[in-house]
Scaffold this motif. Sequence first.
Motif, short mmCIF file in Angstrom:
data_model
loop_
_atom_site.label_atom_id
_atom_site.label_comp_id
_atom_site.label_asym_id
_atom_site.label_seq_id
_atom_site.Cartn_x
_atom_site.Cartn_y
_atom_site.Cartn_z
N GLY A 1 -7.54 3.03 -3.73
CA GLY A 1 -8.02 1.81 -5.00
C GLY A 1 -6.84 1.70 -5.75
N ALA A 2 -6.53 0.64 -5.99
CA ALA A 2 -6.14 0.02 -7.56
C ALA A 2 -5.83 1.51 -8.59
CB ALA A 2 -6.15 -1.12 -8.31
N ASP A 3 -7.38 2.47 -8.31
CA ASP A 3 -7.56 3.25 -9.38
C ASP A 3 -8.36 4.08 -9.48
OD1 ASP A 3 -10.09 2.13 -10.79
OD2 ASP A 3 -8.77 0.86 -11.38
N ALA A 4 -8.73 5.08 -9.79
CA ALA A 4 -10.39 6.01 -9.27
C ALA A 4 -11.26 5.49 -9.29
CB ALA A 4 -9.60 7.64 -10.06
N THR A 5 -11.37 4.48 -9.92
CA THR A 5 -12.87 4.27 -9.92
C THR A 5 -13.31 2.92 -9.01
OG1 THR A 5 -11.80 2.54 -11.72
CG2 THR A 5 -13.25 4.87 -12.60
N HIS A 6 -11.82 2.11 -8.07
CA HIS A 6 -11.87 1.45 -7.69
C HIS A 6 -11.39 1.43 -6.09
CE1 HIS A 6 -12.52 -0.69 -11.60
NE2 HIS A 6 -12.90 -1.42 -11.14
N LEU A 7 -11.98 2.77 -5.60
CA LEU A 7 -11.32 3.30 -4.38
C LEU A 7 -12.32 2.79 -3.01
CD1 LEU A 7 -11.51 7.05 -5.48
CD2 LEU A 7 -9.19 5.84 -4.88
N THR A 8 -11.56 1.70 -2.66
CA THR A 8 -12.62 0.69 -1.85
C THR A 8 -11.99 0.28 -0.55
OG1 THR A 8 -13.33 -1.19 -3.69
CG2 THR A 8 -15.15 0.74 -3.51
N ASP A 9 -10.77 0.24 -1.04
CA ASP A 9 -9.73 -0.83 0.57
C ASP A 9 -9.47 -0.12 1.23
OD1 ASP A 9 -8.63 -1.60 -2.29
OD2 ASP A 9 -6.89 -0.89 -2.71
N SER A 10 -9.38 -1.08 2.24
CA SER A 10 -9.70 -0.52 3.60
C SER A 10 -8.55 0.21 4.03
CB SER A 10 -9.51 -1.62 4.61
OG SER A 10 -8.65 -3.00 4.11
N CYS A 11 -7.03 -0.30 3.31
CA CYS A 11 -5.64 0.33 3.30
C CYS A 11 -5.13 0.52 2.70
CB CYS A 11 -5.08 -0.59 4.72
SG CYS A 11 -5.71 -0.39 6.09
N LEU A 12 -3.50 1.29 2.50
CA LEU A 12 -3.36 1.66 1.17
C LEU A 12 -2.82 0.45 1.02
CD1 LEU A 12 -2.04 4.20 -0.89
CD2 LEU A 12 -0.30 4.64 0.54
N SER A 13 -2.25 -0.31 -0.12
CA SER A 13 -2.07 -1.82 -0.55
C SER A 13 -0.12 -0.67 -0.62
CB SER A 13 -1.71 -1.47 -2.04
OG SER A 13 -0.71 -2.39 -2.22
N THR A 14 0.82 -1.63 0.43
CA THR A 14 2.46 -1.64 0.45
C THR A 14 3.21 -2.54 -0.70
OG1 THR A 14 2.38 -3.60 2.24
CG2 THR A 14 1.55 -1.81 2.99
N THR A 15 2.37 -3.01 -1.41
CA THR A 15 3.33 -3.77 -2.29
C THR A 15 2.68 -3.20 -3.95
OG1 THR A 15 1.53 -5.54 -2.63
CG2 THR A 15 3.50 -5.59 -0.45
N ALA A 16 1.36 -2.55 -4.25
CA ALA A 16 1.45 -2.34 -5.45
C ALA A 16 0.98 -1.11 -5.93
CB ALA A 16 0.12 -3.54 -5.91
#
Length: 537
Positions: free
Chosen positions: A101-116
């Motif tokens: 996720g973007a930070d420790a409180t938003h760990l909901t992404d399906s994949c690791l970002s390749t741009t951020a």
Amino acid sequence: MLDMRISTRRDGDKEDDAQAGLALVMVLVLMLVGFVIASLVAASVLFTFRANEDNLSNTQAFVAAESGRDAMLAAVMANGCTKSIADSTSPTYRNVTALFGADATHLTDSCLSTTASATIQITSTGYGPEGDSSTIVALYQRLATYTNQPGGSLAYFSGTFKLTKSTYLGDVVIRDGTYTCNSDSTINGDLWVPRGGVILSQSCNVTGSIYARDAITVGGPKITIGTTGVAGTGDVVSQNGSITIDTNNGEIIGNVLSGGSVTLSKGTVDGNVKAKTTITGTGATVKGTKTASVTPSPAVFNPTLEAVYQMTNWLDLGSDPALWGTDVQWTTVPNSAANCKANMTATLGQTLGAGKTRYGIDYRACTTEVTVTLNAGNIKNDAVFLVPAAVEMNVTVGGSLTSVGAAATPQLFIIHADAATTAAGPNCGPSPTNPVDELNLPGKASTFSPYLMIYSPCGLDKVPNSSSSVSFTGQFYAADNETSTNHWVQPEFTCHAMAWSPLINLGCYIKDATGTGDDGTIITTIQPPSRVSQVEQ
């Protein structure tokens, strides 16, 4: 006579028997005590042996859990959508998973970002030979850095932000909310508002262009947008909102392009006016053409507003020296009030060892306020000063800093570590709600040759008096403070690009961060992940 002698001898025998019995009792007691001691010793040895076995098993379980963690991280780096790996028997680990996720409180992404920038959380359970288990949860920070990322730009503030001086060199980016200017000022660059609108109610001049997502009102007296004779300046562009030009004796040197309607009340537009819906009002002079019911080309946003929003995310920097490169010669400052305020100019003049090209000053041992002190001297090489998040930071330059004999202008990076690098936005350690850091510079007669970067997630509570102190050239990368009475305190400085490989590459203008084409492509570099915390459950 005979009987008496016999009687006497028998009495003596009784005494001897009593003594012999007492001795036997003592022997038996000693034997019992010895047996008890021997039993206790044996039990202690057995307990210690068993405890050692348990400790060994616990240690092996922990080591196995870390092996699972490392295997999971390697799998994620190979495939950013991998969220689990197979169990292992040598070493024994199970149920190893990853979240992104973007930070420790938003760990909901399906994949690791390749741009951020992203946060990786890995959970791993290891097992020892005796069945003991150990579960660890590790957090990794993986930074995305951008070539010429806007840093001297005010790129991390809410719409209530207000310039505290009359002129500013560099783009201004208001990431969230509407930007309201209600005091006379000049931005020597572009104004970007990727998730809000713009209201100019005083003589708020912009030498570049204005780019916003929502409505724009140019309503102050004698406002000038753009620079005469400089191509690519003077545009007022709204992606979705209406635009109102109502500036008495003001001038828009470029074009007015609206994703909604345009109202022309007062002022002059040197270029063309285009609106997705209607164009109304006749009080403003338009020297170019007026075209309604057309959608302005998205090409005017280069880069796109969303790209600007992403690349102006707060740059989380910690205090781990390992992240700052292998060619840094580190000096560790011992913990004492005197040491943590000592002059470091002489240290920056020491001979660099083999393979070392830069200096590093490590203040992590300091548990009280740190004052980065640089008295007069000559600086030839780049240096970074790492101040831990938990203490307050002062920066004091006590005299002229020259760079005679330097191959290139040296750079000084003064970093007050972010208190939570896996949490969104700036996180101040000593005081989450008020600025606590200070900057003190020498008088105007002094020389300040090196480029200087001040990084503070806490913001500044005190800056030099611009009328009596020397200004610096470089970067000021700091947080605003919503509850502070000062709100935003900015020193007098001139923005200049600065870079420290592999973590920092900061520019001053948004458009410098794009590629060479017209598509607004951002040049992004993904840094290796760095573990910032680990807990055993």
